[in-house]
Design an enzyme around this catalytic site. Sequence first.
Site, PDB file in Angstrom:
ATOM      1  N   ASP A   1       0.831  -1.202   0.000  1.00  0.00           N
ATOM      2  CA  ASP A   1       0.000   0.000   0.000  1.00  0.00           C
ATOM      3  C   ASP A   1       0.867   1.254   0.000  1.00  0.00           C
ATOM      4  O   ASP A   1       1.887   1.328   0.686  1.00  0.00           O
ATOM      5  CB  ASP A   1      -0.912  -0.001   1.232  1.00  0.00           C
ATOM      6  CG  ASP A   1      -2.089   0.938   1.073  1.00  0.00           C
ATOM      7  OD1 ASP A   1      -1.843   2.142   0.883  1.00  0.00           O
ATOM      8  OD2 ASP A   1      -3.236   0.472   1.149  1.00  0.00           O
ATOM      9  N   ARG A   2       0.432   2.248  -0.754  1.00  0.00           N
ATOM     10  CA  ARG A   2       1.183   3.507  -0.814  1.00  0.00           C
ATOM     11  C   ARG A   2       1.123   4.277   0.493  1.00  0.00           C
ATOM     12  O   ARG A   2       2.092   4.945   0.879  1.00  0.00           O
ATOM     13  CB  ARG A   2       0.641   4.384  -1.953  1.00  0.00           C
ATOM     14  CG  ARG A   2       1.371   5.712  -2.111  1.00  0.00           C
ATOM     15  CD  ARG A   2       0.972   6.387  -3.395  1.00  0.00           C
ATOM     16  NE  ARG A   2      -0.419   6.796  -3.388  1.00  0.00           N
ATOM     17  CZ  ARG A   2      -0.848   7.976  -2.924  1.00  0.00           C
ATOM     18  NH1 ARG A   2       0.015   8.837  -2.407  1.00  0.00           N
ATOM     19  NH2 ARG A   2      -2.122   8.299  -2.992  1.00  0.00           N
TER      20      ARG A   2
END
Length: 333
Positions: free
Chosen positions: A74-75
């Site tokens: 996930d960013r």
Amino acid sequence: MPFAFGGPAGKGRIRAEPADFVVTEELSFALKGEGEHLFLRLRETGCNTAWVAGQLARWAGRPRHDVGYAGLKDRHAVTEQWFSVLCPGGRHPDPAALMIEGVELLEWRSHDRKLKRGALRGNTFRLRVTGLEADPGLLEPRLRAIATRGVPNAFGPQRFGREQGNLRLAERWFSGELRPRRDERGFALSAARSLIFNAVLAARISAGSWETAAAGDPVQLDGSGSWFIAEAGDDALPARLAALDVHPTGPLWGQGEPPGHGPGAELERVVAARFPLFAAGLAAHGLEQERRSLRLRVAELAWRTEDDVLELSFSLPAGAFATAVLRELLDVD
């Protein structure tokens, strides 16, 4: 998806900043220290995995497909993950000179093969929930229950894409409306499979059978992809299920009928029939029937609360989602 433990024990906020969600991956193999593939362990803050892979390809002067990684992260997090870059003849730029915004190089080694998707033993998570509003009399027992019993092994919302875009893509592909790009097809197939699996899991939670198995049901060994059919008269099976040594399984849909001949197999056929376009599309594109555990062991679960902050740490096997743990614990924003 219904709740296995009766609903959240409170609420809070996750990912107020990237450092609130820290993920560290562990490879499933040892690096040899020689070969044409340069392995880089990176710490990324606020970075998308695919974007980092593109930056590495540009840095090494290689095509994008020469860069490998084991899983998408996930960013909105701080992640530590491995990448591989093919460097013919072992010639590559100086890793110490690697400069990518938001990325820190932790170590590098050589290996003789590209890093493939899924080549992980698992991930360790360190999470910080802020703005916590929960009754300790509910929260503590819930945490102990999760440590002892695990949680439903649901696919997280990220599997379906932003605003369920991966699922919509599969729908349009399977209906003949469009033909997705090659790099999009895997996301679409995974989203369709995940939808059917989650629907089966939801039905098993509602029936109170997500932790149990009957004779004829496929059962998976903990920490392994290996599974077997539960036999009638196996007196040891209930104890093994209670000890999280084995888990009931659900379908990763594909061609043919799901294995097994117990009540679970009939339930799977009924649920899949609710999604005829997705079930037929997965079979038409050559996917085989596979299995995934319905239950997820949450290993090394530890926690600490202070004021309105809950700190959690735990380890999950490859392919599992931290959101599956959080949703059974708290309603998180």
